[in-house]
Design an enzyme around this catalytic site. Structure first.
Site, PDB file in Angstrom:
ATOM      1  N   GLY A   9       7.609   3.084  -7.803  1.00  0.00           N
ATOM      2  CA  GLY A   9       8.032   2.022  -6.917  1.00  0.00           C
ATOM      3  C   GLY A   9       9.160   2.602  -6.045  1.00  0.00           C
ATOM      4  N   GLY A  12      10.187   0.919  -2.398  1.00  0.00           N
ATOM      5  CA  GLY A  12      10.563  -0.477  -2.399  1.00  0.00           C
ATOM      6  C   GLY A  12      12.080  -0.543  -1.963  1.00  0.00           C
ATOM      7  N   GLN A  13      12.830  -1.713  -2.027  1.00  0.00           N
ATOM      8  CA  GLN A  13      14.040  -2.061  -1.739  1.00  0.00           C
ATOM      9  C   GLN A  13      15.063  -1.077  -2.608  1.00  0.00           C
ATOM     10  OE1 GLN A  13      16.072  -5.636  -2.446  1.00  0.00           O
ATOM     11  NE2 GLN A  13      17.398  -5.495  -0.866  1.00  0.00           N
ATOM     12  N   ASP A  35       4.852   5.979  -5.480  1.00  0.00           N
ATOM     13  CA  ASP A  35       4.504   4.370  -5.090  1.00  0.00           C
ATOM     14  C   ASP A  35       3.093   4.333  -5.002  1.00  0.00           C
ATOM     15  OD1 ASP A  35       4.640   1.606  -4.103  1.00  0.00           O
ATOM     16  OD2 ASP A  35       6.804   2.282  -3.728  1.00  0.00           O
ATOM     17  N   ILE A  36       2.476   3.164  -4.783  1.00  0.00           N
ATOM     18  CA  ILE A  36       1.175   2.763  -4.624  1.00  0.00           C
ATOM     19  C   ILE A  36       0.821   3.139  -2.877  1.00  0.00           C
ATOM     20  CG2 ILE A  36       1.446   0.298  -3.794  1.00  0.00           C
ATOM     21  CD1 ILE A  36      -1.073   0.374  -6.037  1.00  0.00           C
ATOM     22  N   ARG A  37       1.777   3.269  -2.102  1.00  0.00           N
ATOM     23  CA  ARG A  37       1.715   3.627  -0.771  1.00  0.00           C
ATOM     24  C   ARG A  37       2.829   4.461  -0.261  1.00  0.00           C
ATOM     25  NH1 ARG A  37       5.838   0.361   1.080  1.00  0.00           N
ATOM     26  NH2 ARG A  37       6.317  -1.139  -0.365  1.00  0.00           N
ATOM     27  N   TYR A 143       7.639 -14.693 -12.755  1.00  0.00           N
ATOM     28  CA  TYR A 143       8.412 -13.483 -12.674  1.00  0.00           C
ATOM     29  C   TYR A 143       9.543 -13.484 -13.707  1.00  0.00           C
ATOM     30  CZ  TYR A 143      11.965 -10.100 -10.440  1.00  0.00           C
ATOM     31  OH  TYR A 143      13.078  -9.549 -10.278  1.00  0.00           O
ATOM     32  N   LYS A 147      10.115 -11.141 -16.910  1.00  0.00           N
ATOM     33  CA  LYS A 147      11.259 -10.300 -17.092  1.00  0.00           C
ATOM     34  C   LYS A 147      11.928 -10.396 -18.639  1.00  0.00           C
ATOM     35  CE  LYS A 147      11.387  -7.871 -13.533  1.00  0.00           C
ATOM     36  NZ  LYS A 147      11.485  -6.241 -13.618  1.00  0.00           N
TER      37      LYS A 147
HETATM   38  C1  AKB Z   1      13.960 -12.513  -6.586  1.00  0.00           C
HETATM   39  O1  AKB Z   1      14.883 -13.083  -6.070  1.00  0.00           O
HETATM   40  O2  AKB Z   1      12.786 -12.631  -7.040  1.00  0.00           O
HETATM   41  C2  AKB Z   1      14.835 -10.948  -7.072  1.00  0.00           C
HETATM   42  C3  AKB Z   1      15.494 -11.117  -8.216  1.00  0.00           C
HETATM   43  C4  AKB Z   1      16.667 -12.176  -8.092  1.00  0.00           C
HETATM   44  O3  AKB Z   1      15.205 -10.666  -9.361  1.00  0.00           O
HETATM   45  N1  AKB Z   1      15.605 -10.377  -5.796  1.00  0.00           N
END
Ligand code: AKB
Length: 316
Positions: A9, A12-13, A35-37, A143, A147
């Site tokens: 990855g 990414g950012q 990365d994938i790209r 998400y 996590k």
């Molecule tokens: C998001 O906003 O999903 C992320 C995070 C806080 O993990 N930047």
């Protein structure tokens, strides 16, 4: 011994900045970006690069073996806002990629592993101010669920199999080199781009929504510090709270106005408001301070200065 590092990855950012910092310290050839790209020229040309799908165990394993990798940073993930649109894809990407690297570490192919967690592990029942390291965690986003589940598995693999996995709960990250993608905290980056381009920004969160945030230089330094710390200093193997700055859209808009007095801010909250309302407003990171000497440098003023300065130069 110089580590051989793989960053999954890397375009990414976080990855694009972390890769360059690690290359500076450990030597370009010792840090493999994947990365994938493909990513920016700087990243592609300064050291080895591999196209990798983090969900494909064999591809990841081959890459680890080919480059004799010792340390892996797994940064590929689907963030909170996109995750709500594609729940099962978020679950598959975020969990499968983690299991692949945990299993490679368990089987002795990797020595050390970094995996990012997030403030998204917390939920509406968590105390929102100065959120403690150990507290109620009932995340309501996909998400956040990935996590939190990931944190449990990291701790389990450490306790059961001795895997040296290290993790940070990142707040919203603010950077000018690479845009974030699909997060709820992304407004705090978008605002700078629009301020310079249009002198105006329509924010997707309401004006008094406080969230924990951090400037990218601090986040990269934290990531490298936790990975450099001696293993016995890392007492928490789920993930460490990381505080940084706490501010609202109104506060950042006022700070931008000190540089661009005609800047106009408006508010049209969307589905991301509910996500932000379920997250902490500020974070207690005493455990990171005590265990591996963490301290952030950038406050809102300094971060705003650096963001506007760099983005203005870029657009000249
Ligand atoms: C998001 O906003 O999903 C992320 C995070 C806080 O993990 N930047």
């Amino acid at each position: 011994m110089t580590p051989k590092i793989l960053i999954i990855g890397a375009c990414g950012q976080i990855g694009s900045e972390l890769t360059m910092s690690l290359r500076q310290i450990h030597g370009n050839k010792n840090v493999v970006a994947a990365d994938i790209r493909e990513g920016k020229d700087e990243l592609m040309t300064s050291g080895p690069f591999e196209i990798i799908n983090a969900m494909d165990y064999d591809v990841v394993k081959n890459c680890v073996e080919k480059h004799q990798i010792t340390d892996v940073y797994l940064l590929a993930a689907m963030l909170s806002a996109t995750g709500e649109k594609f729940p099962m894809k978020a679950w598959d990407l975020n969990m499968n990629s983690l299991f692949h690297v945990l299993n490679l570490a368990k089987d002795g192919l990797i020595k050390k592993l970094f995996w990012p967690s997030s403030i998204a592990v917390f939920g509406p029942t968590t105390p929102r101010e100065n959120t403690p390291q150990f507290t109620i965690m009932e995340p309501t986003t996909v998400y956040g669920i990935t996590k939190q589940t990931g944190e449990r598995w990291c701790e389990y693999y450490h306790n059961k199999y001795g895997v040296d996995v290290r993790s940070i709960r990142y707040p919203g990250l603010i950077s000018w080199k690479t845009l974030p993608g699909g997060g709820t905290t992304d407004y705090a980056v978008d605002i700078f781009h629009k301020a310079i381009k249009d002198n105006a920004y329509d924010c997707f969160l309401s004006e008094n929504t406080a969230l924990p945030m951090m400037y990218m230089d601090d986040a990269v330094r934290a990531t490298m510090s936790i990975m450099e710390a001696p293993s016995d200093a890392i007492k928490i193997r789920s993930s460490y709270n990381l505080g940084g700055i706490s501010f609202t859209p109104d506060m950042i808009s006022k700070e931008i106005k000190t540089h661009l007095p005609d800047f106009k801010m408006s508010y049209t909250p969307d589905f991301r408001q509910a996500i932000a309302d379920s997250w902490p407003m500020s974070i207690d990171d005493t455990a990171a301070q005590n265990d591996w000497n963490w301290k952030h440098n950038y406050d809102l003023k300094e971060m705003t200065n650096v963001m506007l300065k760099n983005l203005s130069t870029e657009t000249v």
